[in-house]
Write an enzyme that holds these catalytic residues in place. Structure first.
Site, PDB file in Angstrom:
ATOM      1  N   HIS A 306       0.843  -1.186   0.000  1.00 32.23           N
ATOM      2  CA  HIS A 306       0.000   0.000   0.000  1.00 32.23           C
ATOM      3  C   HIS A 306       0.882   1.239   0.000  1.00 32.23           C
ATOM      4  CE1 HIS A 306      -3.143   2.842   1.056  1.00 32.23           C
ATOM      5  NE2 HIS A 306      -3.988   1.917   0.637  1.00 32.23           N
ATOM      6  N   ASP A 363      -7.922  -5.325  -0.068  1.00 37.74           N
ATOM      7  CA  ASP A 363      -8.399  -6.217  -1.123  1.00 37.74           C
ATOM      8  C   ASP A 363      -8.014  -7.679  -0.926  1.00 37.74           C
ATOM      9  OD1 ASP A 363      -9.645  -4.280  -2.631  1.00 37.74           O
ATOM     10  OD2 ASP A 363      -7.784  -3.704  -3.634  1.00 37.74           O
TER      11      ASP A 363
HETATM   12  N1  ACO Z   1       4.158  -7.944  -4.642  1.00 36.65           N
HETATM   13  C1  ACO Z   1       5.488  -7.955  -4.864  1.00 36.65           C
HETATM   14  N2  ACO Z   1       6.276  -6.855  -4.809  1.00 36.65           N
HETATM   15  C2  ACO Z   1       5.678  -5.696  -4.512  1.00 36.65           C
HETATM   16  C3  ACO Z   1       4.296  -5.592  -4.261  1.00 36.65           C
HETATM   17  C4  ACO Z   1       3.535  -6.782  -4.335  1.00 36.65           C
HETATM   18  N3  ACO Z   1       2.224  -6.755  -4.110  1.00 36.65           N
HETATM   19  N4  ACO Z   1       3.988  -4.305  -4.005  1.00 36.65           N
HETATM   20  C5  ACO Z   1       5.134  -3.621  -4.075  1.00 36.65           C
HETATM   21  N5  ACO Z   1       6.146  -4.444  -4.386  1.00 36.65           N
HETATM   22  C6  ACO Z   1       7.568  -4.082  -4.493  1.00 36.65           C
HETATM   23  C7  ACO Z   1       7.872  -3.381  -5.810  1.00 36.65           C
HETATM   24  O1  ACO Z   1       8.256  -4.283  -6.815  1.00 36.65           O
HETATM   25  C8  ACO Z   1       8.978  -2.458  -5.395  1.00 36.65           C
HETATM   26  O2  ACO Z   1      10.154  -3.222  -5.272  1.00 36.65           O
HETATM   27  P1  ACO Z   1      11.594  -2.594  -5.676  1.00 36.65           P
HETATM   28  O3  ACO Z   1      11.798  -1.477  -4.695  1.00 36.65           O
HETATM   29  O4  ACO Z   1      12.545  -3.719  -5.527  1.00 36.65           O
HETATM   30  O5  ACO Z   1      11.445  -2.089  -7.080  1.00 36.65           O
HETATM   31  C9  ACO Z   1       8.596  -2.022  -3.970  1.00 36.65           C
HETATM   32  O6  ACO Z   1       7.816  -3.107  -3.462  1.00 36.65           O
HETATM   33  C10 ACO Z   1       7.791  -0.729  -3.913  1.00 36.65           C
HETATM   34  O7  ACO Z   1       6.666  -0.858  -4.779  1.00 36.65           O
HETATM   35  P2  ACO Z   1       5.969   0.360  -5.503  1.00 36.65           P
HETATM   36  O8  ACO Z   1       5.112  -0.146  -6.605  1.00 36.65           O
HETATM   37  O9  ACO Z   1       7.002   1.392  -5.847  1.00 36.65           O
HETATM   38  O10 ACO Z   1       5.115   0.926  -4.290  1.00 36.65           O
HETATM   39  P3  ACO Z   1       3.892   1.908  -4.411  1.00 36.65           P
HETATM   40  O11 ACO Z   1       3.715   2.515  -3.088  1.00 36.65           O
HETATM   41  O12 ACO Z   1       4.055   2.810  -5.596  1.00 36.65           O
HETATM   42  O13 ACO Z   1       2.682   0.916  -4.786  1.00 36.65           O
HETATM   43  C11 ACO Z   1       0.868  -0.566  -4.668  1.00 36.65           C
HETATM   44  C12 ACO Z   1       1.689   0.517  -3.932  1.00 36.65           C
HETATM   45  C13 ACO Z   1       0.460  -0.065  -6.078  1.00 36.65           C
HETATM   46  C14 ACO Z   1      -0.410  -0.824  -3.886  1.00 36.65           C
HETATM   47  C15 ACO Z   1       1.716  -1.855  -4.798  1.00 36.65           C
HETATM   48  O14 ACO Z   1       2.085  -2.308  -3.520  1.00 36.65           O
HETATM   49  C16 ACO Z   1       1.009  -2.953  -5.581  1.00 36.65           C
HETATM   50  O15 ACO Z   1       1.081  -2.969  -6.811  1.00 36.65           O
HETATM   51  N6  ACO Z   1       0.305  -3.903  -4.876  1.00 36.65           N
HETATM   52  C17 ACO Z   1      -0.429  -4.928  -5.534  1.00 36.65           C
HETATM   53  C18 ACO Z   1      -1.739  -4.366  -6.085  1.00 36.65           C
HETATM   54  C19 ACO Z   1      -2.739  -4.094  -4.969  1.00 36.65           C
HETATM   55  O16 ACO Z   1      -2.983  -4.918  -4.100  1.00 36.65           O
HETATM   56  N7  ACO Z   1      -3.389  -2.906  -5.069  1.00 36.65           N
HETATM   57  C20 ACO Z   1      -4.435  -2.495  -4.122  1.00 36.65           C
HETATM   58  C21 ACO Z   1      -3.961  -1.352  -3.289  1.00 36.65           C
HETATM   59  S1  ACO Z   1      -5.161  -0.935  -2.093  1.00 36.65           S
HETATM   60  C22 ACO Z   1      -6.310  -0.119  -2.956  1.00 36.65           C
HETATM   61  O17 ACO Z   1      -6.091   0.563  -3.921  1.00 36.65           O
HETATM   62  C23 ACO Z   1      -7.627  -0.253  -2.533  1.00 36.65           C
END
Ligand code: ACO
Length: 428
Positions: A306, A363
């Site tokens: 998140h 979620d």
């Molecule tokens: N699985 C594996 N790796 C992940 C995940 C995940 N679910 N989420 C983040 N990471 C990793 C990224 O690859 C990144 O790694 P790196 O630093 O080695 O490149 C690091 O964690 C940071 O991730 P970002 O995408 O930069 O973090 P951000 O804060 O921008 O994204 C997000 C948050 C979009 C929710 C992300 O965690 C994600 O894609 N999660 C899965 C989708 C999800 O569940 N979305 C629902 C969010 S809640 C909502 O909207 C209601």
């Protein structure tokens, strides 16, 4: 806390006012930065940008706190109903009994859609995604109610707010019914908000249908948990689109589209598809977690991570508990819930997830409940939209009353070609 911050840029030093929120959050007011220095700020994804001052929702991502209008999400989840929470978000206080009665009655009498509206659904392909259908239908409400589109007319706004909350369940259910080729059901206004939605979704004209109160209560809880989440992607969309002074229906339609994406509300559909794939492909939870960690694989552990919560998402905790309770009461044994728990256990002990502070989000478990009650996966995000609707409305209303209201218009740092001369077509 200092009242101003100083910024030195080249030879110039300027004072920037500092704003402090009621929970101690600090913001540097950079409104005059460009006029005084010629520079703008650069913040991709707006992760450090405060776009407004708001008194609707408070999140402390480090401590895992979520409050609506000062009330803790756990208290609201334990004691309130979705319509009561909707009132709280939109009007700022918990309703008195008579206010709640008036609000509930007004929502009830607006549940029907204009008969001509049905043609809109019938013109869509059977496999249209419900989020596309919902956003189209909500946008189309503006064509049916041209007399209530003025965002600065309180009476017109009130009637549009009540119409939206009343009609979105009917719209979402009709999108589903159309995909099945089943007749649209009329709303039953004797039922409560969620029971009526279940009736619209699952009843058919040939058989008696009584909504299960256990299921209705669980859905009501999920709607409360999704009702607002400050300046997330879809809410910021609603504010930005609304800042053009467009009508409420158009702004909410845009919010529905923003919510649809898999990195936002669309994640709930992706979670259940991920769990089903793990089950059907005979993969172990460990194997999937390794895939989600791998730099060579684009898979993410959906429902994890998140932008704001870096400790835990309090909504996920409540939903996990509700999941166990609802499935037990319904006597359902869910292999998907088993897989979800296994994934969570592995990920929470894994350095990759620990270092990046990735925890289950709202979620991760919600889809397991939707799945257990027979909701198809492509409807999950539409249920999220039902829940988020009062939050979007509250934020739209708040922005229209904000003395700092102005059209949203970010700047950019241009990195393209500098001026060059035009080449006629035959010389290229
Ligand atoms: N699985 C594996 N790796 C992940 C995940 C995940 N679910 N989420 C983040 N990471 C990793 C990224 O690859 C990144 O790694 P790196 O630093 O080695 O490149 C690091 O964690 C940071 O991730 P970002 O995408 O930069 O973090 P951000 O804060 O921008 O994204 C997000 C948050 C979009 C929710 C992300 O965690 C994600 O894609 N999660 C899965 C989708 C999800 O569940 N979305 C629902 C969010 S809640 C909502 O909207 C209601």
């Amino acid at each position: 806390m200092a009242e101003t911050a100083q910024l030195r840029l080249g030879e110039k030093t300027i004072d920037l006012p500092v704003i402090e929120g009621s929970e101690g959050e600090t913001a540097v007011d950079i409104r005059n930065l460009r006029s005084e220095t010629g520079a703008i700020t650069y913040d991709p994804g707006y992760a450090n940008t405060g776009s407004c001052q708001s008194s609707i929702c408070f999140i402390d991502g480090e401590k895992g706190i979520l409050r609506y209008r000062g009330y803790d999400i756990q208290d609201l989840a334990a004691n309130s109903s979705f319509l009561e929470v909707s009132f709280l978000l939109i009007y700022g206080t918990l309703p008195t009994p008579s206010q709640l009665e008036y609000f509930t009655r007004s929502i009830r009498i607006h549940t029907m859609l204009h008969e001509d509206f049905k043609a809109l659904f019938q013109s869509l392909p059977k496999d249209a995604h419900p989020m596309a259908a919902c956003s189209a239908a909500v946008g189309a409400l503006a064509t049916f109610y041209p007399d209530s589109l003025d965002p600065r007319n309180d009476r017109q706004v009130e009637i549009s707010v009540h119409r939206l909350i009343a009609k979105l369940p009917t719209i979402a259910a009709y999108a589903y019914k159309h995909s099945l080729g089943q007749p649209f059901m009329f709303p039953r206004n004797a039922l409560n908000y969620v029971e009526n939605f279940l009736h619209l979704m699952f009843a058919n004209p040939c058989e008696d249908y009584e909504p299960d109160p256990v299921v209705a209560k669980a859905i009501d809880l999920l709607l409360i948990l999704h009702a607002d989440h400050e300046q997330n992607c879809s809410t910021s969309t609603v504010r930005l689109v609304g800042s053009s002074m467009v009508n409420l229906f158009a702004a909410i339609s845009a919010g529905i589209n923003a919510l649809w994406g898999p990195r936002h509300g669309g994640a709930n559909q992706e979670v259940i598809e991920m769990l089903a794939a793990i089950r059907d492909e005979g993969m172990t939870a460990r194997e999937f977690v390794d895939r989600a960690k791998s730099a060579d694989d684009t898979s993410r552990l959906m429902g994890f991570g998140h932008r704001v919560y870096k400790n835990y998402d309090p909504r996920a905790k409540i939903i996990k508990g509700a999941c166990d309770e609802v499935l037990n009461k319904m006597g359902v044994h869910s292999k998907l819930l088993e897989i979800a728990k296994e994934l969570e256990e592995i990920a929470l002990k894994d350095d990759y997830f620990i270092e990046r502070k990735l925890f289950p989000n709202v979620d991760f478990y919600s889809g397991v409940i939707y799945n257990a009650i027979g909701t198809p996966a492509n409807m999950f995000t539409a249920l999220f939209a039902l829940g988020r609707l009062p939050g979007w409305i509250a934020q739209w209303v708040e922005y229209h009353g904000d003395p700092d209201f102005k059209i949203g218009r970010p700047r950019q740092v241009y990195v393209g070609e500098t001026a060059r001369s035009y080449q006629p077509l035959d010389e290229r």
